[in-house]
Design a protein around this motif. Structure first.
Motif, PDB file in Angstrom:
ATOM      1  N   ASP A  18      12.921  61.162 -51.292  1.00  0.00           N
ATOM      2  CA  ASP A  18      12.158  61.933 -50.568  1.00  0.00           C
ATOM      3  C   ASP A  18      12.144  63.582 -51.164  1.00  0.00           C
ATOM      4  O   ASP A  18      11.191  63.984 -50.739  1.00  0.00           O
ATOM      5  CB  ASP A  18      13.030  61.923 -49.335  1.00  0.00           C
ATOM      6  CG  ASP A  18      12.988  60.671 -48.432  1.00  0.00           C
ATOM      7  OD1 ASP A  18      12.114  59.883 -48.744  1.00  0.00           O
ATOM      8  OD2 ASP A  18      13.825  60.568 -47.661  1.00  0.00           O
ATOM      9  N   SER A  19      12.897  63.792 -51.950  1.00  0.00           N
ATOM     10  CA  SER A  19      12.956  65.039 -52.408  1.00  0.00           C
ATOM     11  C   SER A  19      11.658  65.197 -53.360  1.00  0.00           C
ATOM     12  O   SER A  19      11.030  66.410 -53.459  1.00  0.00           O
ATOM     13  CB  SER A  19      14.115  65.681 -53.177  1.00  0.00           C
ATOM     14  OG  SER A  19      14.445  64.673 -54.339  1.00  0.00           O
ATOM     15  N   LEU A  20      11.477  64.012 -54.194  1.00  0.00           N
ATOM     16  CA  LEU A  20      10.425  64.127 -55.031  1.00  0.00           C
ATOM     17  C   LEU A  20       8.845  64.208 -54.746  1.00  0.00           C
ATOM     18  O   LEU A  20       7.920  64.660 -54.984  1.00  0.00           O
ATOM     19  CB  LEU A  20      10.445  63.198 -56.249  1.00  0.00           C
ATOM     20  CG  LEU A  20      11.527  63.088 -57.063  1.00  0.00           C
ATOM     21  CD1 LEU A  20      11.691  61.759 -57.906  1.00  0.00           C
ATOM     22  CD2 LEU A  20      11.381  64.114 -58.047  1.00  0.00           C
ATOM     23  N   ALA A  21       8.829  63.610 -53.341  1.00  0.00           N
ATOM     24  CA  ALA A  21       7.648  63.594 -52.652  1.00  0.00           C
ATOM     25  C   ALA A  21       7.210  64.619 -52.060  1.00  0.00           C
ATOM     26  O   ALA A  21       6.220  64.902 -51.818  1.00  0.00           O
ATOM     27  CB  ALA A  21       7.802  62.189 -51.400  1.00  0.00           C
ATOM     28  N   THR A  22       8.354  65.566 -51.368  1.00  0.00           N
ATOM     29  CA  THR A  22       7.925  66.838 -50.893  1.00  0.00           C
ATOM     30  C   THR A  22       7.581  67.888 -51.927  1.00  0.00           C
ATOM     31  O   THR A  22       7.086  68.917 -51.524  1.00  0.00           O
ATOM     32  CB  THR A  22       9.006  67.217 -49.968  1.00  0.00           C
ATOM     33  OG1 THR A  22      10.194  67.577 -50.789  1.00  0.00           O
ATOM     34  CG2 THR A  22       9.175  66.257 -48.924  1.00  0.00           C
ATOM     35  N   SER A  23       7.793  67.788 -53.079  1.00  0.00           N
ATOM     36  CA  SER A  23       7.527  68.902 -54.058  1.00  0.00           C
ATOM     37  C   SER A  23       6.148  68.899 -54.346  1.00  0.00           C
ATOM     38  O   SER A  23       5.400  67.797 -54.464  1.00  0.00           O
ATOM     39  CB  SER A  23       8.467  68.715 -55.423  1.00  0.00           C
ATOM     40  OG  SER A  23       7.992  67.417 -56.056  1.00  0.00           O
ATOM     41  N   ALA A  24       5.578  70.169 -54.526  1.00  0.00           N
ATOM     42  CA  ALA A  24       4.237  70.354 -54.944  1.00  0.00           C
ATOM     43  C   ALA A  24       3.929  70.001 -56.258  1.00  0.00           C
ATOM     44  O   ALA A  24       4.713  70.253 -57.228  1.00  0.00           O
ATOM     45  CB  ALA A  24       3.774  71.642 -54.447  1.00  0.00           C
ATOM     46  N   PRO A  25       2.844  69.290 -56.771  1.00  0.00           N
ATOM     47  CA  PRO A  25       2.542  69.390 -58.015  1.00  0.00           C
ATOM     48  C   PRO A  25       2.415  70.515 -58.772  1.00  0.00           C
ATOM     49  O   PRO A  25       1.831  71.556 -58.288  1.00  0.00           O
ATOM     50  CB  PRO A  25       1.430  68.563 -57.987  1.00  0.00           C
ATOM     51  CG  PRO A  25       0.539  68.799 -56.668  1.00  0.00           C
ATOM     52  CD  PRO A  25       1.658  68.971 -55.881  1.00  0.00           C
ATOM     53  N   HIS A  26       2.376  70.670 -60.136  1.00  0.00           N
ATOM     54  CA  HIS A  26       2.436  72.092 -60.913  1.00  0.00           C
ATOM     55  C   HIS A  26       0.887  72.367 -60.859  1.00  0.00           C
ATOM     56  O   HIS A  26       0.162  71.611 -61.169  1.00  0.00           O
ATOM     57  CB  HIS A  26       2.984  71.966 -62.196  1.00  0.00           C
ATOM     58  CG  HIS A  26       4.277  71.270 -62.212  1.00  0.00           C
ATOM     59  ND1 HIS A  26       5.452  72.629 -61.817  1.00  0.00           N
ATOM     60  CD2 HIS A  26       5.282  70.482 -62.592  1.00  0.00           C
ATOM     61  CE1 HIS A  26       6.690  72.264 -62.054  1.00  0.00           C
ATOM     62  NE2 HIS A  26       6.641  70.828 -62.381  1.00  0.00           N
ATOM     63  N   SER A  27       0.723  73.602 -60.758  1.00  0.00           N
ATOM     64  CA  SER A  27      -0.676  74.232 -60.849  1.00  0.00           C
ATOM     65  C   SER A  27      -1.086  74.430 -62.222  1.00  0.00           C
ATOM     66  O   SER A  27       0.136  74.927 -62.907  1.00  0.00           O
ATOM     67  CB  SER A  27      -0.800  75.277 -59.874  1.00  0.00           C
ATOM     68  OG  SER A  27      -0.042  76.486 -60.298  1.00  0.00           O
ATOM     69  N   PRO A  28      -2.366  74.408 -62.390  1.00  0.00           N
ATOM     70  CA  PRO A  28      -2.828  74.744 -63.907  1.00  0.00           C
ATOM     71  C   PRO A  28      -2.016  76.322 -64.408  1.00  0.00           C
ATOM     72  O   PRO A  28      -2.101  76.537 -65.543  1.00  0.00           O
ATOM     73  CB  PRO A  28      -4.069  74.478 -64.209  1.00  0.00           C
ATOM     74  CG  PRO A  28      -4.406  73.750 -62.915  1.00  0.00           C
ATOM     75  CD  PRO A  28      -3.384  73.883 -61.799  1.00  0.00           C
ATOM     76  N   ALA A  29      -2.172  77.147 -63.426  1.00  0.00           N
ATOM     77  CA  ALA A  29      -1.903  78.474 -63.771  1.00  0.00           C
ATOM     78  C   ALA A  29      -0.548  78.730 -63.978  1.00  0.00           C
ATOM     79  O   ALA A  29      -0.258  79.705 -64.865  1.00  0.00           O
ATOM     80  CB  ALA A  29      -2.105  79.368 -62.409  1.00  0.00           C
ATOM     81  N   THR A  30       0.475  77.940 -63.739  1.00  0.00           N
ATOM     82  CA  THR A  30       1.950  78.096 -63.902  1.00  0.00           C
ATOM     83  C   THR A  30       2.174  77.432 -65.396  1.00  0.00           C
ATOM     84  O   THR A  30       3.234  77.712 -65.857  1.00  0.00           O
ATOM     85  CB  THR A  30       2.637  77.408 -62.873  1.00  0.00           C
ATOM     86  OG1 THR A  30       2.509  76.063 -62.905  1.00  0.00           O
ATOM     87  CG2 THR A  30       2.446  78.265 -61.643  1.00  0.00           C
ATOM     88  N   GLN A  31       1.542  76.505 -66.027  1.00  0.00           N
ATOM     89  CA  GLN A  31       1.586  76.075 -67.361  1.00  0.00           C
ATOM     90  C   GLN A  31       1.481  76.753 -68.518  1.00  0.00           C
ATOM     91  O   GLN A  31       0.487  77.736 -68.208  1.00  0.00           O
ATOM     92  CB  GLN A  31       1.057  74.682 -67.401  1.00  0.00           C
ATOM     93  CG  GLN A  31       1.121  73.694 -66.454  1.00  0.00           C
ATOM     94  CD  GLN A  31       0.430  72.449 -66.681  1.00  0.00           C
ATOM     95  OE1 GLN A  31      -0.593  72.274 -67.199  1.00  0.00           O
ATOM     96  NE2 GLN A  31       0.794  71.319 -65.942  1.00  0.00           N
ATOM     97  N   ALA A  32       2.246  76.624 -69.361  1.00  0.00           N
ATOM     98  CA  ALA A  32       2.123  77.524 -70.653  1.00  0.00           C
ATOM     99  C   ALA A  32       0.735  77.270 -71.298  1.00  0.00           C
ATOM    100  O   ALA A  32       0.541  76.031 -71.491  1.00  0.00           O
ATOM    101  CB  ALA A  32       3.255  77.497 -71.457  1.00  0.00           C
ATOM    102  N   PRO A  33       0.062  78.281 -71.998  1.00  0.00           N
ATOM    103  CA  PRO A  33      -1.130  77.847 -72.716  1.00  0.00           C
ATOM    104  C   PRO A  33      -0.665  77.310 -73.971  1.00  0.00           C
ATOM    105  O   PRO A  33       0.276  77.429 -74.542  1.00  0.00           O
ATOM    106  CB  PRO A  33      -1.737  79.272 -72.909  1.00  0.00           C
ATOM    107  CG  PRO A  33      -0.538  79.980 -73.106  1.00  0.00           C
ATOM    108  CD  PRO A  33       0.458  79.704 -72.050  1.00  0.00           C
TER     109      PRO A  33
END
Length: 104
Positions: A18-33
Motif C-alpha cells: 500500500d505504501s508503494l501504491a500511494t507514492s507519486a512517481p518521480h518527476s523529470p525535474a527532480t532527477q539529476a542531469p
C-alpha cells in the motif's frame, strides 16, 4: 509447507504494498542531469610505451652480452639496477598522477 508471513509483508505474492501504491512517481525535474561521457586522449598510454622501450633495451643488452665476450658484473650492478628501476617507476607514477587521460 507454507511460508510464515509478518504484518509488513503482503499475504499473497504479487500484490503491491500500500505504501508503494500511494507514492507519486518521480518527476523529470527532480532527477539529476546526465553527465557527459568523458572524451579520452587518443594514442598509446605513456607508461606502456616506456615499459616496452625498457623491454627492448633489456632484450638488446642481453643479445649483445650473449653474442660478444662482454661480462657484466651483476654482483655490483644488480642492486643499483633495481634502485634505478624503482626510481623510474616512481617518476612515471608521479607523471601519471599529474596528467589526465581525459580532455576537459
Amino acid at each position: 509447507m507454507s511460508i510464515p508471513t509478518t504484518p509488513s509483508t503482503p499475504a499473497t505474492p504479487g500484490t503491491p504494498d500500500d505504501s508503494l501504491a500511494t507514492s507519486a512517481p518521480h518527476s523529470p525535474a527532480t532527477q539529476a542531469p546526465a553527465l557527459p561521457e568523458p572524451v579520452y586522449l587518443e594514442g598509446p598510454a605513456p607508461f606502456a610505451v616506456v615499459l616496452g622501450l625498457l623491454g627492448l633495451l633489456f632484450a638488446s643488452t642481453t643479445l649483445f652480452t650473449q653474442l660478444t665476450d662482454v661480462a657484466v658484473p651483476w654482483t655490483q650492478l644488480g642492486p643499483w639496477t633495481v634502485v634505478a628501476a624503482g626510481l623510474l617507476v616512481v617518476v612515471i607514477g608521479a607523471i601519471g598522477l599529474r596528467s589526465s587521460r581525459t580532455r576537459g
